[in-house]
Motif scaffolding. Structure first.
Motif, mmCIF file in Angstrom:
data_model
loop_
_atom_site.group_PDB
_atom_site.id
_atom_site.type_symbol
_atom_site.label_atom_id
_atom_site.label_comp_id
_atom_site.label_asym_id
_atom_site.label_seq_id
_atom_site.Cartn_x
_atom_site.Cartn_y
_atom_site.Cartn_z
ATOM 1 N N SER A 129 25.229 82.293 6.793
ATOM 2 C CA SER A 129 24.422 83.248 7.542
ATOM 3 C C SER A 129 25.062 84.636 7.535
ATOM 4 O O SER A 129 26.266 84.787 7.308
ATOM 5 C CB SER A 129 24.236 82.770 8.983
ATOM 6 O OG SER A 129 25.504 82.653 9.628
ATOM 7 N N GLY A 188 26.739 87.063 3.826
ATOM 8 C CA GLY A 188 26.640 85.614 3.646
ATOM 9 C C GLY A 188 26.891 85.129 2.243
ATOM 10 O O GLY A 188 26.762 83.925 1.966
ATOM 11 N N LYS A 201 20.213 83.217 6.936
ATOM 12 C CA LYS A 201 20.635 83.527 5.575
ATOM 13 C C LYS A 201 19.686 84.531 4.930
ATOM 14 O O LYS A 201 18.482 84.515 5.195
ATOM 15 C CB LYS A 201 20.682 82.256 4.728
ATOM 16 C CG LYS A 201 21.680 81.216 5.235
ATOM 17 C CD LYS A 201 21.650 79.970 4.354
ATOM 18 C CE LYS A 201 22.644 78.920 4.853
ATOM 19 N NZ LYS A 201 22.626 77.703 3.987
#
Length: 462
Positions: A115, A242, A205
């Motif tokens: 994320s 991420g 994400k």
């Protein structure tokens, strides 16, 4: 016979006998025909009134066949709609199978392995990780003016290369209100470019999706880099978005390590300390078109065959030469009374519907990749709405015509009963009349005989 002289008694009895014979003849005629009014001479008013009522009953009876044919025509259309609905639902199932196939045809995706960092964000109670990631600023992530995020796509069918760059501090928001400062701003400008679709997933994400025919490259460049200190992918600027642990994906069997085959992903990180000044993370996912999937190609054939069956079924749903679901120009007119002038005639005009695949705006597929499959599902959903509306329309019309048919039958019965009441004889009454007349005839005959015997008394004088 005027030369014969009859006594008053004989003449009176003879006249009575003749009247009785006439009444018996009338009564016998009524019993034979079942009618008390057989001609206008019997009762002009009842005769002509009954004739008018019977004529209208016959006119309405002649319309019943047309009404019955109309009912069957609408039923044929309704049967066709029911069957087409099942075919559309079958087509939906086929499109969903294509989406479940995965792999080839599902679109080219570049997605972060973890994320987006939320470092530096002030927490908001109840906020999801997705919303936190969107609210994150590039300043909190460590981006500085001049750092870039570049998205590049290559169409494998045409060779066309498309680029879109976000330069921190320079690139304007989609609404032009100032430079891009947050992840949400970046999503907006990338989506506005039309090159790929950008989103933040529920897990926070970053995800970029191109068509299945596009090779997609994402490059994140830290222009300042760190010329004196070695930087790894895991500690790079890209890691804050991420991408710190994204790795190569090799789909070949056995693995060949080239990462250029359909659907494979190549990840490269260039450390600015050893290559100039900039740190660069580059992720490239190769196109994997639906044509690479034998399953999807079979589903394409199946889907298009279903559309062909929809067209054939729509063409077969006719009755007595009228088809209400294969063309919007088809019409059915049902007459409910015998009148022909516009002011007094009663009729139903029903316009047909084009419920063929083209009329339902369902297009044939060529690949059933994810984009085409989703578009097909949208079209099929709209087609079901159209079919339900058409079914409701024809169902309402069918109910209306059936009601009018029942009403017409009841009207015919009323008219015929009314006409019969005016002209039909009561056989019980006429039978009793005949019996009384027969008795009267016998009595009259006896009285005539007695009157004749009185006249014969004069013969005794001789």
């Amino acid at each position: 016979m005027s030369d014969i002289t009859l006594s008053a008694g004989v003449r009176q009895n003879l006249l009575t006998l003749q009247n009785t014979a006439d009444m018996m003849a009338t009564t016998q005629n009524r019993l034979a025909t079942g009618k008390k009014v057989n001609s206008a001479l019997d009762n002009p008013t009842n005769f002509f009134t009954a004739q008018a009522l019977s004529a209208r009953a016959n006119d309405l009876d002649a319309l019943l066949d047309g009404i019955s044919n109309a009912i069957k025509t609408i039923e044929a259309a309704d049967n066709g709609i029911t069957a087409i609905t099942k075919l559309v639902e079958s087509a939906q199932s086929t499109a969903r199978q294509a989406l479940q196939d995965g792999g080839a045809g599902s679109g080219t995706v570049v997605e972060s392995s973890s994320s987006i960092s939320t470092n530096g964000l002030a927490p908001i109670a109840g906020e999801s990780i997705q919303d936190q990631a969107k609210r994150q600023t590039f300043a909190n992530l460590g981006f500085a003016a001049g750092d870039t995020i570049q998205v590049q796509t290559t169409d494998t069918n045409t060779g066309t290369v498309s680029n879109f760059d976000i330069i921190i501090g320079t690139t304007q928001k989609a609404d032009g209100s100032g430079p891009v400062t947050t992840v949400a701003d970046a999503l907006d400008v990338i989506n506005a470019s039309g090159i790929v679709t950008a989103e933040v997933t529920d897990a926070g994400k970053l995800k970029l999706t191109g068509s299945d025919a596009q090779t997609v490259n994402l490059s994140i460049t830290d222009t300042g880099g760190d010329a004196s200190t070695a930087t790894t992918q895991a500690t790079s600027l890209a890691a804050s978005l991420g991408f710190g642990s994204n790795t190569n994906v090799d789909l070949s069997s056995p693995a060949d390590g080239d990462y250029v085959d359909a659907g494979e992903t190549a990840v490269t990180f260039t450390d600015g300390a050893t290559a100039g000044a900039a740190d660069v993370l580059s992720i490239t996912t190769q196109a994997n078109p639906a044509s690479n999937s034998s399953t999807r190609q079979k589903l394409v054939t199946q889907f298009n065959d279903i559309l062909g069956q929809i067209d054939k079924l729509a063409g077969d749903a006719s009755f007595n030469g009228i088809n209400l679901i294969d063309s919007s120009s088809s019409k059915l007119t049902v007459a409910f009374n015998e009148k022909r002038d516009a002011a007094t005639k009663s009729e139903l005009k029903l316009t047909g519907e084009d419920l063929t695949s083209s009329g339902l705006n369902i297009t044939r597929t060529t690949s059933l990749n994810d984009s085409e499959a989703n578009a097909a599902l949208d079209e099929l959903a709209n087609a079901l709405i159209t079919l339900r509306e058409a079914g409701s329309k024809f169902g309402s019309s069918l109910s209306m015509v059936q009601i009018r048919k029942d009403y017409t039958k009841a009207s015919i019965n009323t008219l015929q009963t009314g006409a019969d009441n005016l002209v039909l004889a009561d056989t019980n009454e006429e039978g009793a009349n005949l019996l009384a007349l027969q008795t009267r005839q016998q009595l009259s005959t006896t009285a005539l005989s007695m009157a004749s015997q009185a006249d014969q008394a004069v013969l005794r004088l001789f």
